[in-house]
Design a protein around this motif. Structure first.
Motif, PDB file in Angstrom:
ATOM      1  N   ASP A  18     -61.593 -34.620  -6.726  1.00 46.98           N
ATOM      2  CA  ASP A  18     -61.267 -36.038  -6.521  1.00 46.98           C
ATOM      3  C   ASP A  18     -62.373 -36.956  -7.046  1.00 46.98           C
ATOM      4  O   ASP A  18     -63.541 -36.582  -7.041  1.00 46.98           O
ATOM      5  N   ARG A  22     -62.573 -43.338 -10.022  1.00 45.74           N
ATOM      6  CA  ARG A  22     -63.726 -44.160  -9.622  1.00 45.74           C
ATOM      7  C   ARG A  22     -64.925 -43.917 -10.540  1.00 45.74           C
ATOM      8  O   ARG A  22     -65.665 -44.823 -10.883  1.00 45.74           O
ATOM      9  N   ALA A  61     -54.673 -29.864  -8.759  1.00 43.71           N
ATOM     10  CA  ALA A  61     -54.638 -30.582 -10.032  1.00 43.71           C
ATOM     11  C   ALA A  61     -53.692 -31.788 -10.016  1.00 43.71           C
ATOM     12  O   ALA A  61     -53.947 -32.794 -10.682  1.00 43.71           O
ATOM     13  N   ASN A  66     -48.808 -37.660  -6.136  1.00 43.53           N
ATOM     14  CA  ASN A  66     -49.385 -38.329  -7.314  1.00 43.53           C
ATOM     15  C   ASN A  66     -48.326 -38.939  -8.236  1.00 43.53           C
ATOM     16  O   ASN A  66     -48.652 -39.704  -9.153  1.00 43.53           O
TER      17      ASN A  66
HETATM   18  C1  IPE Z   1     -58.672 -36.796  -8.975  1.00 38.10           C
HETATM   19  O1  IPE Z   1     -59.215 -38.026  -9.242  1.00 38.10           O
HETATM   20  C2  IPE Z   1     -57.611 -36.381  -9.951  1.00 38.10           C
HETATM   21  C3  IPE Z   1     -56.230 -36.406  -9.405  1.00 38.10           C
HETATM   22  C4  IPE Z   1     -55.879 -36.835  -8.247  1.00 38.10           C
HETATM   23  C5  IPE Z   1     -55.187 -35.884 -10.261  1.00 38.10           C
HETATM   24  P1  IPE Z   1     -58.451 -39.383  -8.883  1.00 38.10           P
HETATM   25  O2  IPE Z   1     -57.546 -39.720 -10.010  1.00 38.10           O
HETATM   26  O3  IPE Z   1     -57.791 -39.297  -7.566  1.00 38.10           O
HETATM   27  O4  IPE Z   1     -59.666 -40.401  -8.849  1.00 38.10           O
HETATM   28  P2  IPE Z   1     -59.941 -41.500  -7.732  1.00 38.10           P
HETATM   29  O5  IPE Z   1     -59.878 -40.813  -6.411  1.00 38.10           O
HETATM   30  O6  IPE Z   1     -58.899 -42.547  -7.888  1.00 38.10           O
HETATM   31  O7  IPE Z   1     -61.316 -41.981  -8.032  1.00 38.10           O
END
Ligand code: IPE
Ligand code: IPE
Ligand code: MG
Length: 247
Positions: A18, A22, A61, A66
């Motif tokens: 994760d 950011r 992943a 998502n």
């Molecule tokens: C993790 O990073 C990747 C996935 C969830 C696929 P994020 O995309 O969630 O990055 P943040 O949490 O918004 O920073």
């Protein structure tokens, strides 16, 4: 017999990768840049896990939630998975890694599904580390599918209702045959499971680290594993007297 286990090395490590977005935002870059950089961490963790003899490595992943992200980001994430399988499958196979994919498959397009199946098929006889890719995965969805399949068999008269046991449910999860994770590591400072391996995490040690995933390198990974090995796992039992006396 004692129920106290001081874990030296985990057999199964699961990671919630994760913080890509950011990481990129802090650099004034688009989120997709963070996802790309995150692939470097993925490579390094897979290599390290294989080198130090971890038997199962599960990587989260893409979650079933998502899909709530903008379509452009979803396309990027799917593209990265496809690139990973196309570019790295031969190397994983050469290193005796077995690939397994967990998650819902029915709503995946045939190109990505084909690649995932190819990865599993090509590596199914490998005897080294099992790399479990949680893709389009959500634990509630997984548990629901497992229970529904048991209920179908009960309704069809193939099983008695008494066959719905803890073990029977485990055996119908996507992770059937894979031991529960000893430890779940989540990067980026968030401290939640986000619908990851809810059933399997019953007794997993949880480790939350502040680094964003693209910054999570080999040293961070080894440090997290060392933190794991200092934990006391009791599984509902009691510490042995010697250990209690010393505390
Ligand atoms: C993790 O990073 C990747 C996935 C969830 C696929 P994020 O995309 O969630 O990055 P943040 O949490 O918004 O920073
Ligand atoms: C969990 O991360 C999913 C993956 C790492 C694939 P999210 O970034 O989607 O989780 P939330 O939304 O912050 O809980
Ligand atoms: Mg996130």
């Amino acid at each position: 017999m004692t129920t106290f286990v001081s874990p030296a090395a985990p057999e199964h490590v699961a990671i919630i990768m994760d913080g890509n977005g950011r990481w990129a935002n802090e650099r004034g870059m688009p989120r997709t840049f963070g996802h790309k950089q995150g692939m470097e961490s993925l490579h390094s963790v897979v290599r390290t896990a294989g080198d130090i003899g971890i038997k199962y490595l599960t990587l989260f992943a893409f979650s079933s939630e998502n899909w709530r992200r903008p379509e452009t980001e979803i396309i990027d994430l799917f593209g990265l998975l496809k690139t990973f399988v196309r570019r790295d499958l031969a190397d994983l196979h050469a290193r005796n890694v077995r690939v397994r994919v967990i998650g819902e498959r029915s709503n995946l397009k045939s190109d990505i599904l084909g690649l995932l199946i190819e990865a599993e098929e090509k590596t199914k006889n490998n005897s080294g580390m099992t790399l479990v890719i949680a893709f389009n995965y959500g634990a509630r969805d997984e548990i629901t599918r497992a229970v529904a399949s048991l209920v179908r068999d009960v309704q069809a008269g193939l099983l008695p209702a008494s066959a719905i046991t803890d073990d029977a449910i485990s055996a119908r999860l996507d992770t059937a045959g894979i031991p529960d994770p000893d430890v779940i590591i989540r990067t980026s400072g968030e401290e939640r499971l986000s619908n990851f391996l809810l059933w399997q995490a019953a007794y997993s040690e949880l480790i939350f680290v502040p680094e964003y995933w693209p910054d999570f390198g080999k040293e961070n990974f080894l440090a997290a594993l060392s933190q794991y090995s200092s934990r006391n796992r009791r599984f509902g039992g009691l510490k042995p007297a010697a250990s209690v006396a010393g505390s």
